[in-house]
Each structure stands twice: as structure tokens, then as C-alpha cells.
Write an enzyme that holds these catalytic residues in place. Sequence first.
Site, short mmCIF file in Angstrom:
data_model
loop_
_atom_site.label_atom_id
_atom_site.label_comp_id
_atom_site.label_asym_id
_atom_site.label_seq_id
_atom_site.Cartn_x
_atom_site.Cartn_y
_atom_site.Cartn_z
N GLY A 131 0.88 -1.39 0.10
CA GLY A 131 -0.06 -0.29 0.20
C GLY A 131 0.99 0.95 -0.01
N SER A 132 0.24 2.55 0.63
CA SER A 132 1.04 3.54 0.37
C SER A 132 1.81 3.53 2.26
CB SER A 132 -0.25 4.54 0.81
OG SER A 132 -0.94 4.45 1.66
N GLN A 133 2.93 4.57 1.33
CA GLN A 133 3.86 4.97 2.03
C GLN A 133 3.48 5.41 4.02
OE1 GLN A 133 5.68 8.05 3.01
NE2 GLN A 133 7.71 7.57 4.41
N PRO A 134 2.53 6.45 3.36
CA PRO A 134 2.13 6.59 5.07
C PRO A 134 1.48 5.63 6.32
CG PRO A 134 1.29 8.36 3.10
CD PRO A 134 2.21 6.86 2.64
N THR A 135 0.60 4.87 4.98
CA THR A 135 0.49 3.93 6.29
C THR A 135 1.12 3.22 6.53
OG1 THR A 135 -2.45 4.06 4.20
CG2 THR A 135 -2.17 2.07 6.04
N ALA A 136 1.94 2.89 5.53
CA ALA A 136 3.07 1.57 5.92
C ALA A 136 4.11 2.31 7.71
CB ALA A 136 4.13 1.51 5.25
N GLU A 138 6.33 -3.45 0.99
CA GLU A 138 5.77 -3.05 -0.50
C GLU A 138 4.89 -1.57 -0.95
OE1 GLU A 138 7.54 -4.63 -3.23
OE2 GLU A 138 7.97 -6.21 -1.54
N GLU A 154 10.01 -9.62 -1.99
CA GLU A 154 8.87 -10.61 -2.06
C GLU A 154 9.42 -11.68 -3.29
OE1 GLU A 154 4.68 -8.94 -2.59
OE2 GLU A 154 4.62 -9.23 -0.52
P1 NAD Z 1 -3.84 2.27 1.73
O1 NAD Z 1 -2.53 2.51 1.67
O2 NAD Z 1 -4.24 3.30 1.52
O3 NAD Z 1 -3.82 1.46 1.27
C1 NAD Z 1 -3.83 -0.42 1.08
C2 NAD Z 1 -4.38 -0.89 2.59
O4 NAD Z 1 -4.00 -0.53 3.98
C3 NAD Z 1 -5.93 -0.86 2.73
O5 NAD Z 1 -5.91 -2.72 2.37
C4 NAD Z 1 -6.50 0.33 3.18
O6 NAD Z 1 -7.50 -0.22 4.00
C5 NAD Z 1 -5.36 -0.58 4.61
N1 NAD Z 1 -5.34 0.51 5.97
C6 NAD Z 1 -5.28 2.15 5.54
N2 NAD Z 1 -4.91 2.76 6.79
C7 NAD Z 1 -4.33 1.72 7.19
C8 NAD Z 1 -4.02 1.57 8.96
N3 NAD Z 1 -3.47 2.75 9.58
N4 NAD Z 1 -4.25 0.06 9.24
C9 NAD Z 1 -3.82 -0.71 8.82
N5 NAD Z 1 -4.59 -0.34 7.33
C10 NAD Z 1 -4.08 0.20 7.17
O7 NAD Z 1 -2.97 2.45 0.05
P2 NAD Z 1 -4.02 1.99 -1.24
O8 NAD Z 1 -4.78 3.43 -1.92
O9 NAD Z 1 -5.16 1.07 -1.15
O10 NAD Z 1 -3.30 2.00 -2.21
C11 NAD Z 1 -2.42 2.33 -3.36
C12 NAD Z 1 -1.12 2.47 -3.39
O11 NAD Z 1 0.08 0.96 -2.99
C13 NAD Z 1 0.01 3.04 -4.06
O12 NAD Z 1 1.39 3.82 -2.67
C14 NAD Z 1 1.07 1.84 -4.80
O13 NAD Z 1 2.14 2.40 -5.05
C15 NAD Z 1 1.03 1.25 -3.13
N6 NAD Z 1 1.04 -0.16 -3.97
C16 NAD Z 1 2.32 -0.85 -3.70
C17 NAD Z 1 2.89 -2.35 -4.50
C18 NAD Z 1 3.96 -2.84 -4.33
O14 NAD Z 1 4.44 -3.77 -4.71
N7 NAD Z 1 4.79 -1.88 -4.24
C19 NAD Z 1 1.82 -2.45 -5.62
C20 NAD Z 1 0.38 -2.02 -5.39
C21 NAD Z 1 0.89 -0.84 -4.61
#
Ligand code: NAD
Length: 497
Positions: free
Chosen positions: A241-246, A263, A478
Site C-alpha cells: 500500500g502507500s508509504q503513509p500507511t506503512a 511494499e 517477495e
Molecule cells: P493504502 O495505504 O491507502 O491502503 C492499503 C491497505 O492498507 C488497504 O487495505 C487499507 O484499508 C489498509 N490501511 C489503510 N490505513 C491503515 C492503517 N492505519 N492500518 C492498517 N491498514 C491500513 O494504499 P492504497 O491507496 O490502497 O494503494 C495504493 C498504494 O499502494 C500506492 O502507494 C501504490 O504505489 C502502493 N502499491 C505498492 C505495490 C508494491 O508492490 N510495491 C503494489 C501495489 C500498490
Amino acid sequence: VERKTGVVSTMAGTKALLTLENFINGKFVPCSSYIDSYDPSTGEVYCRVPDSGNEEIEAAVEAARAAFPGWSARSPQERSQVLHRLADLLEKSLEDLAQAESRDQGKTITLARTMDIPRSVQNFRFFASSILHHTSECTHMDHEGCLHYTLRAPVGIAGLISPWNLPLYLLTWKVAPAIAAGNTVIAKPSELTSVTAWMMCKLLETAGVPPGVVNIVFGTGPKVGEALVSHPEVPLISFTGSQPTAERIAQLSAPHCKKLSLELGGKNPAIIFEDANLEECIPTTVRSSFANQGEICLCTSRIFVQKSIYSEFLKKFVAATRMWKVGIPSDPSASIGALISKAHLEKVRSYIKKARAEGARILCGEGVDTLSLPPKNQAGYFMLPTVITDIKDESCCMKEEIFGPVTCVVPFDSEEEVIQRANSVKYGLAATVWSSNVGRVHRVAKKLQSGLVWSNCWLIRELNLPFGGMKSSGIGREGAKDSYEFFTEVKTITIKH
Ligand code: NAD
């Protein structure tokens, strides 16, 4: 109303909404509250997703804990057979899954049929096979009279969190290696795209996955996602997912010393040298910029073109971009469907406004060309593929991940200069290098700060090899060996004789 498979239709006004249920301990379980999920091609609510929280995570942890001893004690061969059966069942449902993914996510039916669902099937087949081929290490030390060897064991309950851009594809890329290695899992798909994960749950029992081995809990990140990440009995989190969530996940995991795989996003450069084969480079770079509406973490968003071919490239690239048809997801001739949500569409558009305000030129797409859509799709989240130029490297469009059908094209002079500019962002996920000089390709690939480098191609994946990013694009990799190592704990045993 079909109860036994977990399908519940409810009437809201005059429309029947698809209502999903959590899958815990081998059973579909209703939730006390639900979130609306929108069809991106019309902007209408068409589905309700459970709004789960602590209570559902507690139930899933209990189920996963109870299932762990039995599942982890099975041999890799036995687990492999279950994964193969699940792959076969998914493959039989390929068309239904592709239709559902396309409607739920907004991607074209063609992409769902040829990429998302086939790759989800392949994820199970791949790990069903690769789990049979790992060996442990062993050394003998004569002078101490010792035999040393390693054992690997599954970690326990794996928490798997996936995004909305490649819903089933990325979820199965985590579920398959986790259960192949003997873990039990609690997966949380994105609340924006939960349908295909729920459809997969219907196949688990027939595939022979015992109750509690795969639990899928739906809902939002801040509520159910955080409940999963914070649970002390979940020792491992695999997140895409996104960097801020990570960042938030890393904070919540820190007190428990959890194993983390992250990732994340990218700001991926394409570097095009004057000796590139433009006939191949241009269509591939259009695809790498706009495939899946530009909503792939690996999509190109900064195109650096050597000065001597810059104007030729730009002209041909814009012409090729204009050939990409934006259409409703079910249209087999469409190359681009709808973006995921209204909020996301507005965010992507705001970047174009900022670029314009900074004096950049928009060569095609948003605000330049006209998009025509059927009347019932006028409120859908569609946008034309957009090419920006005359933009500074310091602009937010050149630094931040936009994650939409927008790409910037800029000129460069020398190899050293372009490497430095390509590396000047906080991300380091993927890069492409176009040149017919093999020596140059090796030199540049070595110096790029990027987890993946493709030369004269894009997105050709060998699943055995590591996948992942450096810098703010993530932690960990991965792949066959990498996923196996992540989803297992290693133990070193020394025996003196
Ligand atoms: P996101 O971070 O908003 O959400 C990803 C997941 O995390 C969702 O299931 C969401 O519900 C969950 N989430 C959100 N906040 C959370 C929290 N506080 N605690 C736990 N879980 C939480 O990302 P997105 O908008 O769904 O996806 C887009 C992002 O993902 C982009 O930055 C994209 O580059 C990245 N991405 C990376 C890869 C990779 O393999 N590197 C692949 C696909 C997407």
C-alpha cells in the site's frame, strides 16, 4: 437470496445491493455495520462491505490459532496439493472473477481477464510448486566435532493487508506463500475492492483448505486494519500500500517486534537514450505510464529523454497516447477504464492543476482533449491519459506518487546527469532503461537506486526473483526464496558428537 454460499441480497430503495460477509473459521459471518462500495464506472453504490473491527479480529485470531497446529504439521506436499486445487477452482471461475474485478475496481475487462485473474491463479500454482524445492543449510566443523544445520518453521498467524489497484492479484501473492509455508492467515483486502476476495472464500472448502487457515476480514484500514496490526498474537504483517500507511503500521508493530514486509509506492523513471529502439520503446512506455489507469506501483511517471531525440520522441509519444481509448470497463476495446474513487480522481486532477499553475505544458489529456462517455457513465471516475512537459524536477508532479494516468516527459544531456536526476526522489521501486548499448545498460542499472530495473521492456516478471523497493518504496522482498524466508522463522541447531 442464496444463503449457503454467503451471498445475501438486500433491498436498498429499489436496487439490490451485493452484500459481502466476513469469512472466519470456514464460515461466512454477517457484520453489524457496513460500508458503501461504489461502481467506479457510474459513481453509484452497488455493494456493501462489512465494517469490521476488534470483535471480528478476535474471532479470526481464535480461528487461526486453533487451525495452526494441524495445518503447520501437514507436509509441504499435502499443502501443495491444496494450493493446486485452489488454483484450478479459481481458473474455472476466471470469467466471473474477471467481470467482478473489472466492475469493482474500474479496470478494463481485458486487463482483468488477461492479467489480474490469470496471475492470481499463477500465484497459487507457483507457490504450490516452489514450496517443494527449499532445502535447509548444513555444515560440519571437524575441529569442534560439530554438525550445524538449519530448520525453518512457519511463523504463526500472518496478517496480510492489500491495496485496491490489483485486488485479487496482490492478495493471493501474499496468501499463497503464507499458507504454503504452513502459516494460518488473516487477510484484509482494501475496503474499496473486496468482492473478488469474498468470491475466493467460496472456493476454499472445496479446495480442501481447513476452517481457520484462511480468514478474510473486510473493512477500513484505521478500524479493522489497525486492530489486525496491533494484535499481539499476529507476529507478522505483510503490507502492500502507500508509504503513509506503512509508517503507521511500523509504529503499531514496533512494541511487538513484528516481522514486517512493506511494499510501497514509486516515482518510477524511464530513461530513454538516443540509441533506443523507439518503435518498441514508445508503445511500451505508453503502456508503462497508463496501464490500469496508471494505478500500478510500477508505472512510469517520469520519462527522461536524451536531448537529440527529445522532440521526435515527444511527438510520437503524444500521438501514441491519444490512441489509448478511455472507455467503460466492460468495453473490450478500451485501454483505460475508470479510476478507483471520486476522491482519487480529484487528487490526480489536482496535480495537473498544480503543474499548470507552475507553468508546465499539458500536451494531451485532462483539460486539452474531450472525453466522451455514455450518459449513464457521466458520473463515473474517468480521465484521459495526460502528458506533461516543461516541468521542473522540483515540481510535486516530478517528486510525488500521483498513481493515475499522468506522466511527465523531460529532456537530459548525459548519462551521469540522468542517473543523478532519476535518483533524486525519495522512492526507489522500479526503473526502465532504453538503449541498444549493453555496456551502458549495465552501468546505468547498477547505479540506479531502484529495487527493479527493466531494460528495453517493462513489467516482465520472473516470480522466482526478488520483488520490492528501496528507500521509501519499502522494506523486504517477495519472491520464491524471499517470501519463504519471510513467512518462516529459521533456527540454527548445533550438535557435538
Ligand atoms: P493504502 O495505504 O491507502 O491502503 C492499503 C491497505 O492498507 C488497504 O487495505 C487499507 O484499508 C489498509 N490501511 C489503510 N490505513 C491503515 C492503517 N492505519 N492500518 C492498517 N491498514 C491500513 O494504499 P492504497 O491507496 O490502497 O494503494 C495504493 C498504494 O499502494 C500506492 O502507494 C501504490 O504505489 C502502493 N502499491 C505498492 C505495490 C508494491 O508492490 N510495491 C503494489 C501495489 C500498490
